[in-house]
Design a protein around this motif. Sequence first.
Motif, PDB file in Angstrom:
ATOM      1  N   PRO A  13      -2.311   5.729   4.783  1.00  0.00           N
ATOM      2  CA  PRO A  13      -0.939   5.245   4.688  1.00  0.00           C
ATOM      3  C   PRO A  13      -0.353   5.715   3.349  1.00  0.00           C
ATOM      4  O   PRO A  13      -1.096   5.933   2.385  1.00  0.00           O
ATOM      5  CB  PRO A  13      -1.085   3.721   4.705  1.00  0.00           C
ATOM      6  CG  PRO A  13      -2.472   3.432   5.151  1.00  0.00           C
ATOM      7  CD  PRO A  13      -3.283   4.636   4.837  1.00  0.00           C
ATOM      8  N   PRO A  14       0.949   5.883   3.286  1.00  0.00           N
ATOM      9  CA  PRO A  14       1.566   6.395   2.058  1.00  0.00           C
ATOM     10  C   PRO A  14       1.215   5.598   0.797  1.00  0.00           C
ATOM     11  O   PRO A  14       0.962   6.192  -0.255  1.00  0.00           O
ATOM     12  CB  PRO A  14       3.063   6.328   2.351  1.00  0.00           C
ATOM     13  CG  PRO A  14       3.157   6.433   3.835  1.00  0.00           C
ATOM     14  CD  PRO A  14       1.949   5.718   4.357  1.00  0.00           C
TER      15      PRO A  14
ATOM     16  N   ALA B 241      -3.686   8.914  -5.718  1.00  0.00           N
ATOM     17  CA  ALA B 241      -3.121   9.941  -6.595  1.00  0.00           C
ATOM     18  C   ALA B 241      -2.941   9.405  -8.014  1.00  0.00           C
ATOM     19  O   ALA B 241      -3.268  10.094  -8.993  1.00  0.00           O
ATOM     20  CB  ALA B 241      -1.793  10.445  -6.042  1.00  0.00           C
ATOM     21  N   ALA B 242      -2.454   8.182  -8.135  1.00  0.00           N
ATOM     22  CA  ALA B 242      -2.246   7.590  -9.461  1.00  0.00           C
ATOM     23  C   ALA B 242      -3.578   7.363 -10.176  1.00  0.00           C
ATOM     24  O   ALA B 242      -3.701   7.624 -11.380  1.00  0.00           O
ATOM     25  CB  ALA B 242      -1.483   6.275  -9.339  1.00  0.00           C
TER      26      ALA B 242
END
Length: 55
Positions: free
Chosen positions: A12-13, A20-21
Amino acid sequence: MKKLVSIQLRLPPDAKEFIAAEAEKNASSQNSEIVRCIRERMERLEKEKAEALAS
């Protein structure tokens, strides 16, 4: 050398943004962050299992 397997992963986004963070924060790859999350969960479950057997 360890044998590695490749998988396709759909996230999910919000999970993708989190990975990513974390990768940027830890100067690592997104793949490494995913592996780290899985290993932490594996360790936690093993600990819970050992505690349950001890009681």
